[in-house]
Design a protein around this motif. Structure first.
Motif: not given
Length: 735
Positions: A470-492
């Motif tokens: 949940x925290x990984x997904x939450x921080x992904x939404x925080x830095x990528x609010x447009x949900x563009x599926x950037x795997x770089x942002x998700x892994x970082x």
């Protein structure tokens, strides 16, 4: 009784010696024993091998790998359609390998090399039969090939009395039966496709399952008789019986699940459901009271858990409202928790205050030997004997509970989503909607993990996995609010979450999972960043340097693990020791299937160069780490480690997983662990199969590559036997 009989096998220390060395590490952590004294105990048992121990390990290992490589090369060579070669020349080449292996068996009958050669000879007959059918186009079905192959393996198994040959015979018998009914089903047009056991005739299927049960019963009866008269016999080994039981339960569980759910396309088999219940009940009575075996009970509980989950899902099959889904999740979570509690209960009752699958008599004998050599005093021995082993779980139970923890974590996340949906927070989702509930889950998980009790720890494990996801997904939404599926942002985003959660949660299993994921995403993120901002050459060197730094850090932990046990970082040693190579293993597998990841993650930049950078980094890390150990530390057997690092590094440079797998086999011997050796061997086998399947070269090139590899490995085995000294110079020896 000699030290050889009590403490070790010819090629690797016994389970009792391995277990006792782990207990001495606990004494180091408690400051009852110094790291130097612990190191001397490791040397006494041969857990930290010197040249003679390495010789006894490397010669049979390299011989076995070399012979199997030659057999694989022969199979690929037969599979290649070499139309220009005369028929007799084809047969001569295939038979020459069998004759050569037979000569080795006759020449070294009482040696380990002969056992490996006998297995390789049996496998080579399969290539010969396939060649016969290919050349003469006999029209025989595939099941007839396997039947003929089985008739070769059976006398070899009777003569050699090896579990490996009996396993191959059992496997061939199963393949013969299933391929036969697949052919019959297709020829009689009983079905458009043969998808599984559902299309077997009911009588044949029941007879097949009953024969499987009789084979298992026969094996267990022989094992019980052997344990009374010769506990060191090959029949006393448990792994083959567990494989047979696992396969039987897998078939029964799939059929019963299909009967309950109606998902199968074939006929229902109510008799199989009754047979499944009888097998579970008889297995419980036998392995609980007559011949206690926690692994067998674990397999039965997993089968029961799977069927129970299917039954619960079927109860709510027509209910798609929120309340029905919530009840479904709660019932499945409770059912899984109950099955886990049952397995932990059996662990406590069957082996209360005793280690699992380790002879208490042998441990007492080894401890007495340590006392006689002034390596342990009576107080330290009593400390080991008074330790409560009920919290120590065997690997299969830990693995089962870990997988159950992941399933329970997904259920917890589902329940959390349902709660957020009911209160209306999912109408306009944002990062806070996910992060705040995940932090609450993490708070509950931290409390459970700090409470005494194995069951509470594994409940906390499910909560902490759910919180981390949940925290990984939450921080992904925080830095990528447009949900563009950037795997770089998700892994970082996952990197700091995994690091902080691993520090905050005092659970070894979760820390292992976190460090595995952290290693994988760290390399992946570094590769993606380098591909975006650096030229291709600089990107390759940057990724290689990152992987090399990780490997060097891993080698440092391996070398200093006993000293680290005496520091405040003792709890982090084991997660780092196994988490880093696990992350590298995932990276190696992802490099093979990069095209699949390319489609799934929507063109991640620079991913296709990652496999090359990973291989170069592993090679550089191994060589540099061993150079430091040779030149600065000057540890025993340092030159042998350097030579092994050069060879494994050369293999890793071209094929990362093979070089890493070979090094893991050596690490398993350095740790003195039979379990790690088996796991490393499985990784090497799976990786080679996966790699060869996706390797874009002809079968001829594959066969030549395997032939060359086999010759090189056999040459290395010969060199190890001739160049590595066979005599031990240390004061304490168990060989």
């Amino acid at each position: 009784m000699t030290q050889i009989e009590a403490g070790s096998k010819a090629w690797i220390p016994s389970r009792a010696a391995e277990f006792l060395c782990r207990q001495t590490q606990r004494l180091v952590r408690s400051r009852i024993l110094t790291p130097a004294e612990c190191q001397r105990i490791y040397d006494f048992f041969g857990v930290r091998p010197d040249y003679p121990e390495w010789r006894k390990f490397l010669v049979p290992l390299l011989s076995l790998l070399g012979l199997l490589s030659l057999v694989a090369g022969a199979v690929f060579f037969v599979a290649w359609n070499w139309a220009n070669m005369p028929k007799m020349a084809k047969f001569a080449l295939a038979e020459l390998l069998i004759v050569a292996l037979a000569v080795v068996v006759w020449w070294r009958w009482y040696d380990g090399l002969a056992r490996s050669a006998l297995l390789a000879a049996g496998l080579s007959f399969g290539a010969l039969f396939a060649l016969y059918g290919q050349i003469y186009q006999t029209g025989a079905d595939s099941w007839e090939l396997f039947r003929a192959w089985l008739f070769v393996f059976l006398p070899l198994a009777l003569i050699a009395r090896q579990n490996s040959l009996w396993f191959c015979s059992w496997l061939l018998a199963n393949l013969t039966f299933q391929l036969y009914y697949a052919t019959v089903s297709m020829s009689l047009l009983d079905s458009a496709a043969f998808d599984g056991l559902d299309y077997f005739p009911a009588t044949a299927l029941c007879s097949y399952l009953i024969v499987q049960i009789l084979c298992l019963v026969t094996r267990e009866v022989l094992a019980l008789r052997t344990l009374k008269h010769n506990p060191q016999s090959w029949l006393a080994s448990r792994w083959f019986s567990r494989v047979m039981a696992g396969f039987l339960l897998l078939m029964l569980t799939s059929i019963v699940a299909g009967n309950i759910s109606g998902w199968s396309y074939g006929n229902h088999h109510p008799f199989i459901t009754a047979l499944w219940l009888v097998v579970l009940l008889a297995g419980y009575l036998f392995y609980r009271y007559r011949h206690p075996d926690l692994c067998m009970l674990t397999l039965g509980t997993v089968s029961l858990a799977a069927v129970g989950c299917v039954l619960i899902m079927q109860m709510f099959d027509s209910s798609y409202d929120v309340g029905g889904l919530f009840m479904l999740g709660c019932l499945m979570a409770l059912w899984l928790a109950g099955c886990g509690a049952l397995m932990l209960y059996w662990r406590r009752k069957l082996y209360e205050r005793q280690p699992v699958e380790v002879s208490s008599t042998e441990i007492a004998l080894l401890a007495e030997q340590l006392r006689q050599h002034n390596l342990l005093n009576q107080t330290q021995i009593e400390e080991i004997q008074q330790y409560d082993h009920s919290s120590h779980l065997p690997w299969y139970l830990r693995l089962t509970l870990g997988i159950g923890g992941w399933v329970a974590a997904m259920i917890i996340l589902l329940l959390l989503i349902l709660v957020l949906y009911v209160v209306g927070l999912l109408n306009d989702p944002n990062a806070a909607t996910v992060i705040i509930p995940s932090l609450l889950l993490a708070f509950v998980a931290g409390g459970l993990l700090r409470v005494q009790g194995v069951s509470k720890h594994h409940i906390g494990l499910a909560w902490v996995i759910a919180a981390t996801c949940g925290l990984c997904f939450g921080f992904y939404i925080l830095f990528e609010p447009g949900w563009e599926m950037s795997f770089l942002v998700g892994s970082l985003c996952s990197l700091p979450v995994l690091a902080l959660m691993a520090l905050a949660m005092p659970d070894r299993t979760f820390r292992f999972m976190a460090i595995t994921a952290l290693t994988f995403f760290l390399i992946l993120s570094g590769n993606l960043l380098a591909g975006m901002y650096l030229p291709p050459a600089a990107s390759f060197w940057a990724v290689s340097a990152l992987v090399a730094a990780i490997v060097i850090f891993w080698l440092w932990i391996i070398r200093e693990q006993i000293n680290l046990k005496a520091t405040s970082w003792a709890d982090a040693v084991s997660p780092f020791l196994w988490g880093i190579p696990s992350g590298l293993i995932l990276q190696c597998f992802s490099g093979i299937n990069s095209s699949l990841l390319f489609d799934f993650f929507w063109q991640p930049a620079g991913y296709f160069t990652l496999s090359q950078g990973t291989g170069a980094g592993i090679a550089a890390g191994l060589i540099l780490g061993c150079l430091y150990q040779t030149g600065v530390k000057k540890t025993p057997s340092a030159m042998l480690y350097l030579a092994a690092a050069v060879l494994c590094g050369a293999a890793a440079f071209y094929v990362p997983g093979i070089g890493l797998g070979l090094w893991l086999l050596l690490m398993a011997r350095y740790q003195g662990s039979q379990g790690i050796l088996a796991a490393s061997g499985c990784f090497v086998a799976l990786y080679i199969i996966d790699w060869y399947y996706f390797l874009g070269v002809s079968l001829l090139h594959k066969s030549l590559l395997m032939f060359v590899t086999g010759v090189v490995l056999l040459a290395l085995a010969f060199a190890a036997k001739k160049l590595i000294p066979a005599c031990k110079e240390q004061t304490y020896a168990n060989r």
